[in-house]
Scaffold this motif. Structure first.
Motif, mmCIF file in Angstrom:
data_model
loop_
_atom_site.group_PDB
_atom_site.id
_atom_site.type_symbol
_atom_site.label_atom_id
_atom_site.label_comp_id
_atom_site.label_asym_id
_atom_site.label_seq_id
_atom_site.Cartn_x
_atom_site.Cartn_y
_atom_site.Cartn_z
ATOM 1 N N GLU A 120 41.975 -2.574 12.100
ATOM 2 C CA GLU A 120 42.351 -3.669 11.209
ATOM 3 C C GLU A 120 41.904 -3.342 9.787
ATOM 4 O O GLU A 120 41.144 -2.394 9.557
ATOM 5 N N PHE A 163 46.099 -4.177 1.389
ATOM 6 C CA PHE A 163 47.103 -4.040 2.450
ATOM 7 C C PHE A 163 47.871 -2.731 2.306
ATOM 8 O O PHE A 163 48.291 -2.142 3.295
ATOM 9 N N GLY A 195 47.151 -7.207 11.350
ATOM 10 C CA GLY A 195 47.525 -6.507 10.122
ATOM 11 C C GLY A 195 48.288 -5.223 10.402
ATOM 12 O O GLY A 195 49.288 -4.918 9.743
#
Length: 179
Positions: A79, A116, A146
């Motif tokens: 993650e 991200f 994610g």
């Protein structure tokens, strides 16, 4: 190639706690949920997992209850690294630090963590090196919301800023086709 994206089951963390790469456990008992996940998966496949225990526990269960012989752990499937925010309540993060990230989580890195884009770069590297090898077996990937959202952005040609359009609940199994 058939790819099954499987999100780990619910963690022991209270709601509102940030726990990206923290190695937290899962709520037990979990066998009933695990059984329902296995029913959605092929019996023979290549099985990859994030090395975090909340994924490895599920991946090992899948291996033990199918004809799959091994679990391949890959840190690119972890993650997002929430750096200084790990295991803190979202409410405890100062607004002057949190707000800029909330407005542009795609590009702004968490202090001592990732953005991200950073996570997506890891996922795309995994994709390039593991999912284009021409395997005839299906692939199962046990990972995090994610990571799965990143895969879904790639497969659906969706902008990273729109990643949360992809709903990914605990224990979800999402089948995609990679041509």
């Amino acid at each position: 190639m058939e790819v099954y994206l499987v999100r780990h089951t619910e963690t022991v963390c209270e709601k509102g706690i940030c726990y990206g790469q923290s190695d937290v456990g899962i709520i037990e008992p979990c066998n009933a949920v695990f059984e329902s996940i296995v029913e959605q998966l092929p019996q023979d496949a290549i099985l990859y997992s994030s090395p975090l225990q909340r994924c490895v526990i599920l991946a090992e269960y899948i291996k033990e209850n199918t004809q799959i012989s091994s679990v391949i752990e890959d840190s690119r499937l972890m993650e997002m690294n929430f750096g200084d925010w790990e295991l803190k309540s979202w409410d405890a993060i100062p607004q002057e630090v949190l707000n800029p990230w909330m407005e542009d989580f795609v590009n702004i890195r968490v202090p001592n963590g990732e953005s991200f884009v950073d996570l997506n770069d890891r996922v795309l590297d995994f994709w390039k090196n593991r999912l284009t090898s021409g395997s005839e077996k299906p692939v199962i990937i046990v990972a995090h919301a994610g990571v799965i959202r990143s895969f879904l952005c790639k497969i659906n040609d969706l902008s990273l800023k729109d990643a949360f359009q992809n709903k990914v609940n605990f224990g979800d199994t999402i089948k995609i086709e990679i041509l």
